[in-house]
Design a protein around this motif. Sequence first.
Motif, PDB file in Angstrom:
ATOM      1  N   VAL A  20      50.089  40.408  50.856  1.00  0.00           N
ATOM      2  CA  VAL A  20      50.911  39.200  50.769  1.00  0.00           C
ATOM      3  C   VAL A  20      50.046  38.021  50.310  1.00  0.00           C
ATOM      4  O   VAL A  20      49.016  37.719  50.922  1.00  0.00           O
ATOM      5  CB  VAL A  20      51.556  38.879  52.139  1.00  0.00           C
ATOM      6  N   GLY A  21      50.443  37.391  49.216  1.00  0.00           N
ATOM      7  CA  GLY A  21      49.732  36.215  48.716  1.00  0.00           C
ATOM      8  C   GLY A  21      48.469  36.525  47.951  1.00  0.00           C
ATOM      9  O   GLY A  21      47.738  35.599  47.579  1.00  0.00           O
ATOM     10  N   LEU A  22      48.183  37.794  47.713  1.00  0.00           N
ATOM     11  CA  LEU A  22      46.976  38.166  46.984  1.00  0.00           C
ATOM     12  C   LEU A  22      47.326  39.146  45.877  1.00  0.00           C
ATOM     13  O   LEU A  22      48.204  39.996  46.038  1.00  0.00           O
ATOM     14  CB  LEU A  22      45.943  38.810  47.926  1.00  0.00           C
ATOM     15  N   GLU A  23      46.639  39.000  44.767  1.00  0.00           N
ATOM     16  CA  GLU A  23      46.818  39.942  43.669  1.00  0.00           C
ATOM     17  C   GLU A  23      45.487  40.662  43.446  1.00  0.00           C
ATOM     18  O   GLU A  23      44.639  40.219  42.672  1.00  0.00           O
ATOM     19  CB  GLU A  23      47.261  39.212  42.399  1.00  0.00           C
ATOM     20  N   ILE A  24      45.306  41.737  44.173  1.00  0.00           N
ATOM     21  CA  ILE A  24      44.094  42.543  44.045  1.00  0.00           C
ATOM     22  C   ILE A  24      44.516  43.906  43.515  1.00  0.00           C
ATOM     23  O   ILE A  24      45.246  44.648  44.193  1.00  0.00           O
ATOM     24  CB  ILE A  24      43.378  42.700  45.397  1.00  0.00           C
ATOM     25  N   ALA A  25      44.123  44.191  42.324  1.00  0.00           N
ATOM     26  CA  ALA A  25      44.534  45.452  41.703  1.00  0.00           C
ATOM     27  C   ALA A  25      43.575  46.576  42.059  1.00  0.00           C
ATOM     28  O   ALA A  25      42.395  46.350  42.350  1.00  0.00           O
ATOM     29  CB  ALA A  25      44.595  45.273  40.174  1.00  0.00           C
TER      30      ALA A  25
END
Length: 371
Positions: A318-323
Amino acid sequence: MNQRLTNAIQRLLLKRFALAAGTYALALLLLWLAFFTGHYQESVTGMAIGSALVVLSQAALFAVFSSGRNLRFSDPSLTEVQILLGLGWQTWLIAHLDEARGAFLVFYPLILLFGLFHLSRTAFVRCALLVFFSFSAITLWEGYHFQLPDPTLALLQVCVLFVVLAWLVLYARYVQMSRQRMRQRRFALQAHQDTLRGMMRQLEGLVATDELTGLFNRRHFLRLASRELNAMEADVVHGLALIDLDHFKRINDVHGHAAGDQVLQAFAGVATACLRDGDILARYGGEEFVVLLPDCDPERLTACCERLRIAFMDVELVGLEIAHLSLSAGMTLLALGDDLDDALHRADQALYRAKRDGRNRCAAAWENVDA
């Protein structure tokens, strides 16, 4: 109420009744002694009937206690009933005594002492007043009919009885207040002990748990794993896996330590959901985790680790874009007699091989041995 506790209380009440019955036997023995020495004016028939009635009253009480019917009352000991019955017999005895009346007055306080620890303050005062007015009434009745051999001695007996009863009432009040204070202190001590037990449980939880993920910490895992190994049977095999989150340092460097903490917590949630009851999962240190699967085989251990790996790849923060979240795992098996440190070393070597071969994979120590 617990049946064992009820039986213990009933045995105690029966012993207390036996003490009272023994006192009756002593009183009857002294009564017959007074009769044969000429101090008790009654016929042999009257003596026999009176003694039989006393025995029957005690037999009836014994039947109530032995059958357990006394437990139906608010006071299972039937203390006031027994005291009133004893006072009734004592008053009847006093009324038929002449010169020996003063000697038998001692049984009045003896009967009251039976209720010192069990009667309420009001009930004790009520019984003491009954004793005083009963004896005074007998004395006044005989004085009115000029049947007192020595009126001054009778008056002295009334005064002495009054002083003894007053002292008993004051002493009973002191004893009951002391018991109440002791009971309050015991309850306070028990409350403190319960508080301390709760604090100890909280401390044990803090000592055993990793604060960030809520999983067991390394020390507690080693304790639990050692206990599992010591309890192993000859035909049982356990599975052990070391799990490392891939590129975790880069996540901290790029997104910050708060994001790294969120990733650790996400893995803890996913892993907990994937494991069965009885499996032991812990944070081994940093981004490394360890899992012990009791009563396992190579296929189930591999399937479990693969399930964890795939589930972690699908995590959305949630609230993070870590691929490309991924993990690497090193697996090994433990049999009876294996050393835990050796097993952890084998799993660590397998983990190193999984990371060397490109990460995001599960490597087994037994595959390396077979090679």
